[in-house]
Design a protein around this motif. Sequence first.
Motif, PDB file in Angstrom:
ATOM      1  N   THR A  55       0.806  -1.054  -0.011  1.00 20.22           N
ATOM      2  CA  THR A  55       0.076  -0.148   0.041  1.00 20.22           C
ATOM      3  C   THR A  55       1.065   1.132  -0.059  1.00 20.22           C
ATOM      4  OG1 THR A  55      -1.801  -1.145   1.222  1.00 20.22           O
ATOM      5  CG2 THR A  55      -1.653   1.268   1.243  1.00 20.22           C
ATOM      6  N   PHE A  56       0.636   2.218  -0.808  1.00 16.91           N
ATOM      7  CA  PHE A  56       1.239   3.418  -0.988  1.00 16.91           C
ATOM      8  C   PHE A  56       0.321   4.537  -0.748  1.00 16.91           C
ATOM      9  CE2 PHE A  56       3.065   0.166  -3.750  1.00 16.91           C
ATOM     10  CZ  PHE A  56       4.293   0.250  -3.453  1.00 16.91           C
ATOM     11  N   THR A  57       0.623   5.462   0.446  1.00 20.40           N
ATOM     12  CA  THR A  57      -0.260   6.549   0.931  1.00 20.40           C
ATOM     13  C   THR A  57       0.499   7.685   0.509  1.00 20.40           C
ATOM     14  OG1 THR A  57      -1.076   4.867   2.558  1.00 20.40           O
ATOM     15  CG2 THR A  57      -1.420   7.188   3.006  1.00 20.40           C
ATOM     16  N   TRP A  58      -0.261   8.686  -0.012  1.00 24.41           N
ATOM     17  CA  TRP A  58       0.370   9.842  -0.015  1.00 24.41           C
ATOM     18  C   TRP A  58       0.509  11.025   0.798  1.00 24.41           C
ATOM     19  CZ3 TRP A  58       3.644  12.214  -3.232  1.00 24.41           C
ATOM     20  CH2 TRP A  58       3.686  13.634  -3.326  1.00 24.41           C
ATOM     21  N   SER A  59       1.651  11.454   1.160  1.00 26.39           N
ATOM     22  CA  SER A  59       1.954  12.270   2.370  1.00 26.39           C
ATOM     23  C   SER A  59       2.315  13.827   1.629  1.00 26.39           C
ATOM     24  CB  SER A  59       3.021  11.804   3.063  1.00 26.39           C
ATOM     25  OG  SER A  59       3.652  12.752   3.971  1.00 26.39           O
ATOM     26  N   GLY A  60       1.543  14.675   2.089  1.00 24.47           N
ATOM     27  CA  GLY A  60       1.615  16.003   1.405  1.00 24.47           C
ATOM     28  C   GLY A  60       2.712  16.777   2.133  1.00 24.47           C
ATOM     29  N   ASP A  61       3.078  16.334   3.331  1.00 25.46           N
ATOM     30  CA  ASP A  61       4.093  16.744   4.081  1.00 25.46           C
ATOM     31  C   ASP A  61       5.524  16.417   3.667  1.00 25.46           C
ATOM     32  OD1 ASP A  61       2.386  18.381   5.802  1.00 25.46           O
ATOM     33  OD2 ASP A  61       2.291  16.650   7.223  1.00 25.46           O
ATOM     34  N   ARG A  62       5.622  15.253   3.255  1.00 22.89           N
ATOM     35  CA  ARG A  62       6.903  14.737   2.763  1.00 22.89           C
ATOM     36  C   ARG A  62       6.924  14.615   1.337  1.00 22.89           C
ATOM     37  NH1 ARG A  62       9.006   9.354   5.496  1.00 22.89           N
ATOM     38  NH2 ARG A  62      10.756   9.946   4.098  1.00 22.89           N
ATOM     39  N   LYS A  63       5.871  14.766   0.592  1.00 23.96           N
ATOM     40  CA  LYS A  63       5.757  14.918  -0.995  1.00 23.96           C
ATOM     41  C   LYS A  63       6.340  13.363  -1.432  1.00 23.96           C
ATOM     42  CE  LYS A  63       4.646  19.258  -0.870  1.00 23.96           C
ATOM     43  NZ  LYS A  63       3.301  19.610  -1.114  1.00 23.96           N
ATOM     44  N   ARG A  64       5.913  12.420  -0.668  1.00 25.75           N
ATOM     45  CA  ARG A  64       6.209  10.987  -1.058  1.00 25.75           C
ATOM     46  C   ARG A  64       5.248   9.942  -0.683  1.00 25.75           C
ATOM     47  NH1 ARG A  64       9.757  13.317  -3.117  1.00 25.75           N
ATOM     48  NH2 ARG A  64      12.080  12.859  -2.892  1.00 25.75           N
ATOM     49  N   TRP A  65       5.162   8.991  -1.394  1.00 28.53           N
ATOM     50  CA  TRP A  65       4.308   7.989  -0.939  1.00 28.53           C
ATOM     51  C   TRP A  65       4.809   6.972  -0.101  1.00 28.53           C
ATOM     52  CZ3 TRP A  65      -0.407   8.090  -3.681  1.00 28.53           C
ATOM     53  CH2 TRP A  65      -0.337   8.887  -4.814  1.00 28.53           C
ATOM     54  N   LEU A  66       4.187   6.787   1.017  1.00 24.68           N
ATOM     55  CA  LEU A  66       4.681   6.206   2.202  1.00 24.68           C
ATOM     56  C   LEU A  66       4.320   4.591   1.995  1.00 24.68           C
ATOM     57  CD1 LEU A  66       3.421   8.511   5.298  1.00 24.68           C
ATOM     58  CD2 LEU A  66       5.756   8.585   3.730  1.00 24.68           C
ATOM     59  N   VAL A  67       5.389   3.878   2.381  1.00 23.28           N
ATOM     60  CA  VAL A  67       5.075   2.367   1.966  1.00 23.28           C
ATOM     61  C   VAL A  67       4.615   1.685   2.989  1.00 23.28           C
ATOM     62  CG1 VAL A  67       6.080   0.364   1.014  1.00 23.28           C
ATOM     63  CG2 VAL A  67       6.977   2.734   0.223  1.00 23.28           C
ATOM     64  N   SER A  68       3.627   0.725   2.915  1.00 22.49           N
ATOM     65  CA  SER A  68       3.077  -0.326   4.099  1.00 22.49           C
ATOM     66  C   SER A  68       3.211  -1.240   3.224  1.00 22.49           C
ATOM     67  CB  SER A  68       1.879  -0.069   4.522  1.00 22.49           C
ATOM     68  OG  SER A  68       1.869   1.262   4.987  1.00 22.49           O
ATOM     69  N   MET A  69       3.438  -2.636   3.985  1.00 25.75           N
ATOM     70  CA  MET A  69       3.523  -4.057   3.419  1.00 25.75           C
ATOM     71  C   MET A  69       2.865  -4.865   4.410  1.00 25.75           C
ATOM     72  SD  MET A  69       7.565  -4.469   2.669  1.00 25.75           S
ATOM     73  CE  MET A  69       8.476  -3.104   1.710  1.00 25.75           C
ATOM     74  N   ASP A  70       1.769  -5.671   3.851  1.00 23.05           N
ATOM     75  CA  ASP A  70       0.662  -6.594   4.601  1.00 23.05           C
ATOM     76  C   ASP A  70       0.071  -5.668   5.615  1.00 23.05           C
ATOM     77  OD1 ASP A  70       1.762  -8.337   3.020  1.00 23.05           O
ATOM     78  OD2 ASP A  70       3.045  -9.067   4.348  1.00 23.05           O
TER      79      ASP A  70
END
Length: 320
Positions: free
Chosen positions: A211-226
């Motif tokens: 799962t990739f969740t957008w972080s406006g603060d970091r300007k990145r897609w935060l990665v989650s696994m399982d």
Amino acid sequence: MLTAALGAVATAAALTAGCTRHDSADDGRAPRATPAPSGGTPTPSGQQVTGSVLAVKIDNVAPARPQTGLDSADVVYAEQVEGGLSRLMAVYADRLPKVIGPVRSARESDLELLRQFSRPTLAFSGAQRKLLPLIARAPLRPESPAEASGAYYRGGGRPAPHNLYLHPAALMPDGAPGRAALTTGFRYGPAPAGGTVTASRSVRYPAARFTFTWSGDRKRWLVSMDGTPATTAAGNRLAAATVVVQHVRIRPSAYHDVLGNNTPFTETVGTGRAEVLRDGRSFEATWSRPEATGGTTFTHADGSPVNFAEGQVWVVFAKA
């Protein structure tokens, strides 16, 4: 109850994944593969590339997390393996971390994927014995513990085979080759117009999920696994500037693990549908890689290239 049952299946598959024929060489006793010759090789564009990227097979079952050095990779590829689990291939060109791991075994699909690079160095724990001759003939430099035992060590606190780590400097004494060696075909630049606002995107395998969740603060897609936020061993949250969901054909191969599970072969040569996530938006695209020796391009419906954001790229191969 259904969720609990599925979790139990995934956990069992993760525990048995460490006992496949592919990982029978994790102790470094695999037959020595003949390294491919080094040296500069022209890319399809005619540019002479003298550097070699480092590609490392990374364990990705729950007992192997958090990983080390994954946040330093330029590109992270995620693929489906036996039992519906996932494995990663991290590619390093810009910089090398001090340690990378846990390192795990190679797959047949890796050989096709790596042909886009000029004589890449492949770090892996071992491979099924029937696959070793193919690795030896591939245009790459194989560096398992059989070839470079001094580059690897067993880390404490985890059971084998989830504790094999690499000192990349031992394989790359001249350091990182630089971005010119990263012949992926990716194009970087300003964000394209349009797209669909996207808060998160998940890709599911039978026994794994990204799962990739957008972080406006970091300007990145935060990665989650399982379902769990992914971090490195140093506590850094894994985050991608660009995420590519590349829809590909995943077919059975000629290889199986000790439980009889077939090893999927992920076809990365051809064309198909893709989604490119950057800057909080998703862009529909078409991927194309006509030949194994070339990189992969991503284009809009009108044929114009889809620019990636500067920074780490995650490519998740999803079944078409």
